[in-house]
Scaffold this active site. Structure first.
Site, PDB file in Angstrom:
ATOM      1  N   ASP A   8       4.374   8.159  -3.948  1.00  0.00           N
ATOM      2  CA  ASP A   8       3.012   8.671  -4.031  1.00  0.00           C
ATOM      3  C   ASP A   8       2.571   8.987  -2.605  1.00  0.00           C
ATOM      4  O   ASP A   8       2.150   8.100  -1.867  1.00  0.00           O
ATOM      5  CB  ASP A   8       2.082   7.627  -4.658  1.00  0.00           C
ATOM      6  CG  ASP A   8       0.648   8.117  -4.733  1.00  0.00           C
ATOM      7  OD1 ASP A   8       0.438   9.315  -5.004  1.00  0.00           O
ATOM      8  OD2 ASP A   8      -0.267   7.298  -4.509  1.00  0.00           O
ATOM      9  N   GLU A  67       5.061  12.882  -6.542  1.00  0.00           N
ATOM     10  CA  GLU A  67       3.931  13.566  -7.144  1.00  0.00           C
ATOM     11  C   GLU A  67       3.752  14.944  -6.521  1.00  0.00           C
ATOM     12  O   GLU A  67       3.866  15.106  -5.305  1.00  0.00           O
ATOM     13  CB  GLU A  67       2.661  12.734  -6.950  1.00  0.00           C
ATOM     14  CG  GLU A  67       1.482  13.256  -7.750  1.00  0.00           C
ATOM     15  CD  GLU A  67       0.303  12.316  -7.695  1.00  0.00           C
ATOM     16  OE1 GLU A  67       0.184  11.490  -8.625  1.00  0.00           O
ATOM     17  OE2 GLU A  67      -0.479  12.402  -6.738  1.00  0.00           O
ATOM     18  N   ASP A 139      -1.680   2.343  -4.385  1.00  0.00           N
ATOM     19  CA  ASP A 139      -0.673   3.346  -4.019  1.00  0.00           C
ATOM     20  C   ASP A 139       0.714   2.953  -4.524  1.00  0.00           C
ATOM     21  O   ASP A 139       1.494   3.803  -4.960  1.00  0.00           O
ATOM     22  CB  ASP A 139      -0.654   3.561  -2.501  1.00  0.00           C
ATOM     23  CG  ASP A 139      -1.978   4.125  -2.003  1.00  0.00           C
ATOM     24  OD1 ASP A 139      -2.341   5.229  -2.440  1.00  0.00           O
ATOM     25  OD2 ASP A 139      -2.646   3.443  -1.212  1.00  0.00           O
TER      26      ASP A 139
END
Length: 172
Positions: A8, A67, A139
């Site tokens: 991420d 992502e 996160d």
């Protein structure tokens, strides 16, 4: 058994999550956050790159999921996120591991069952699906969710097509 890494990306906090997938079962091997500091972007990108190189060397993932960039309201934020994502991708690509990209909506759909799920719901499902004692930091939870999304996608595609593995980003 397949080792998967989820990332991420963020310019201040980049989450990572390493899971082991055996069939349709997954378990967390490691997760955390690479935090950067300072006003200068170049050293922060270097920290992200070095941190992910360490994770890659320590766990030797066979596939990595990250992502996709979304368009933020603030163009400056979007550029910083893109740079952080570039540092992360560079750390992964230099080791020759295939990279798979998922939108935030795809990740939420795969983990929670609803593309518009809240971050807390995602973190709670990650905790449940991986059998963790407590909810991971935000996160890290997002990175584990990205890894789980990829794990679920691999299983689904293999079932649909009768495939047995993924090689060079292709289902076999």
């Amino acid at each position: 058994m397949t080792i998967l890494l989820g990332i991420d990306p963020g310019s201040r906090h980049t989450g990572y999550g390493v899971i082991e997938q055996v069939g349709n079962r997954s378990r967390a091997l490691a997760f955390g956050t690479i935090s950067t500091s300072g006003a200068e972007m170049a050293p922060r990108l270097g920290t992200i790159f070095a941190g992910l190189c360490e994770v890659m060397n320590a766990h030797r993932p066979e596939e990595v999921s990250i992502e996709k960039v979304f368009m933020a309201r603030n163009p400056d934020s979007a550029l910083k996120l893109g740079q952080a994502r570039g540092a992360a991708l560079t750390a992964v690509v230099q080791s020759g591991v295939p990279v798979f990209e998922y939108s935030a909506r795809q990740v939420k759909q795969a983990v929670v069952g609803r593309g518009g799920a809240e971050k807390v719901q995602v973190a709670e499902m990650v905790k449940h699906l991986l059998g963790l004692e407590k909810r991971p930091q935000e996160d890290a939870a997002d990175a584990l969710a990205i890894a789980l999304c990829h794990a679920h996608t691999r299983v689904s595609l293999a079932r649909m097509g009768g495939a047995t593995s993924v090689r060079r980003r292709r289902i076999r």
